[in-house]
Design a protein around this motif. Structure first.
Motif, mmCIF file in Angstrom:
data_model
loop_
_atom_site.group_PDB
_atom_site.id
_atom_site.type_symbol
_atom_site.label_atom_id
_atom_site.label_comp_id
_atom_site.label_asym_id
_atom_site.label_seq_id
_atom_site.Cartn_x
_atom_site.Cartn_y
_atom_site.Cartn_z
ATOM 1 N N THR A 1 -2.953 11.765 6.282
ATOM 2 C CA THR A 1 -3.978 11.329 5.117
ATOM 3 C C THR A 1 -2.857 10.364 4.368
ATOM 4 O O THR A 1 -1.608 10.404 4.277
ATOM 5 C CB THR A 1 -4.203 12.203 4.184
ATOM 6 N N ILE A 2 -3.509 9.438 3.785
ATOM 7 C CA ILE A 2 -2.967 8.389 2.843
ATOM 8 C C ILE A 2 -3.634 8.427 1.500
ATOM 9 O O ILE A 2 -4.912 7.952 1.624
ATOM 10 C CB ILE A 2 -2.515 6.818 3.294
ATOM 11 N N ALA A 3 -3.185 8.786 0.574
ATOM 12 C CA ALA A 3 -3.799 8.706 -0.869
ATOM 13 C C ALA A 3 -4.374 7.463 -1.258
ATOM 14 O O ALA A 3 -3.498 6.323 -1.122
ATOM 15 C CB ALA A 3 -3.075 9.434 -1.915
ATOM 16 N N ALA A 4 -5.420 7.279 -1.803
ATOM 17 C CA ALA A 4 -5.821 6.102 -2.596
ATOM 18 C C ALA A 4 -5.038 5.512 -3.694
ATOM 19 O O ALA A 4 -4.678 6.616 -4.489
ATOM 20 C CB ALA A 4 -7.086 6.209 -3.037
ATOM 21 N N ARG A 5 -4.396 4.266 -3.554
ATOM 22 C CA ARG A 5 -3.530 4.098 -4.773
ATOM 23 C C ARG A 5 -3.739 2.487 -4.545
ATOM 24 O O ARG A 5 -4.056 1.833 -3.985
ATOM 25 C CB ARG A 5 -2.197 4.469 -4.791
ATOM 26 N N ASP A 6 -3.404 1.781 -5.890
ATOM 27 C CA ASP A 6 -3.444 0.325 -6.034
ATOM 28 C C ASP A 6 -4.722 -0.461 -5.652
ATOM 29 O O ASP A 6 -4.493 -1.475 -5.113
ATOM 30 C CB ASP A 6 -2.121 -0.175 -5.085
ATOM 31 N N GLY A 7 -5.772 0.270 -6.108
ATOM 32 C CA GLY A 7 -7.011 -0.435 -5.590
ATOM 33 C C GLY A 7 -7.470 -0.239 -4.033
ATOM 34 O O GLY A 7 -8.420 -0.721 -3.677
ATOM 35 N N ARG A 8 -6.578 0.481 -3.109
ATOM 36 C CA ARG A 8 -6.669 0.719 -1.737
ATOM 37 C C ARG A 8 -7.570 2.102 -1.832
ATOM 38 O O ARG A 8 -7.263 3.023 -2.198
ATOM 39 C CB ARG A 8 -5.418 0.761 -1.134
ATOM 40 N N PRO A 9 -8.489 2.175 -0.831
ATOM 41 C CA PRO A 9 -9.113 3.401 -0.542
ATOM 42 C C PRO A 9 -8.358 4.663 0.113
ATOM 43 O O PRO A 9 -7.257 4.159 0.629
ATOM 44 C CB PRO A 9 -10.403 3.176 0.089
ATOM 45 N N GLY A 10 -8.418 5.843 -0.012
ATOM 46 C CA GLY A 10 -7.684 6.713 0.744
ATOM 47 C C GLY A 10 -8.064 6.640 2.113
ATOM 48 O O GLY A 10 -9.085 6.092 2.585
ATOM 49 N N ARG A 11 -7.016 6.910 3.053
ATOM 50 C CA ARG A 11 -7.355 6.814 4.533
ATOM 51 C C ARG A 11 -7.076 8.218 5.169
ATOM 52 O O ARG A 11 -6.076 8.847 4.980
ATOM 53 C CB ARG A 11 -6.217 5.961 4.902
ATOM 54 N N VAL A 12 -7.886 8.547 6.125
ATOM 55 C CA VAL A 12 -7.802 9.669 7.066
ATOM 56 C C VAL A 12 -7.325 9.048 8.553
ATOM 57 O O VAL A 12 -7.868 8.070 8.978
ATOM 58 C CB VAL A 12 -8.841 10.397 7.321
#
Length: 153
Positions: free
Chosen positions: A95-106
């Protein structure tokens, strides 16, 4: 002496494309037409399994529409501090958490999942399990909360 065979003149160039080679065989084409499932690559079939799993979860968790689901071939190996490689098992997802206006990623890693499964049904079950685990991690929930049937065979 008379020449019994008349001279052969060269054939005019045929405007039609040649359909057969000199051995009488036709041109080779695709094994199956594009609309047949045989024509789908393994990567496309795997991406469809991930999408099916996501659609199944989105009915229960509408906030998943704000999460990007990505399929990568393999995880990147990054050296630990000090330059040694990790001795941990190869991950099936992340996973990559949502940050800087980017959505979270699986992220689901295709090759590690394929290697651990034998058939399509087993692969679909493992893909769903990985997606559920990663969504649970991203949302801060348990996998059983995300999908009550998690862990059932």
């Amino acid at each position: 002496m008379d020449n019994p065979v008349p001279p052969v003149s060269p054939r005019a160039a045929d405007p039609r494309p040649r359909r057969r080679d000199r051995h009488g065989r036709g041109m080779r084409g695709p094994v199956a037409p594009p609309q047949v499932p045989l024509a789908a690559s393994r990567a496309e079939v795997f991406a469809d399994l991930v999408q099916d799993s996501v659609e199944r979860l989105e009915r229960r968790w509408p906030q998943l529409a704000d999460i990007d689901f990505v399929v990568l071939e393999v995880p990147r190996l990054e050296p630990k501090r000090g330059g040694d490689w990790s001795d941990e098992a190869v991950p099936l997802g992340g996973t990559i958490a949502a940050r800087d206006g980017r959505p979270g990623r699986v992220v689901v890693y295709r090759r590690p999942v394929e290697i651990r499964t034998k058939g399509r049904d087993e692969r679909a079950a493992l893909v769903h399990e990985v997606v559920v685990e990663q969504v649970a991690e991203l949302l801060g929930l348990t996998p059983e909360t995300v999908d009550p049937r998690y862990g059932e065979d």
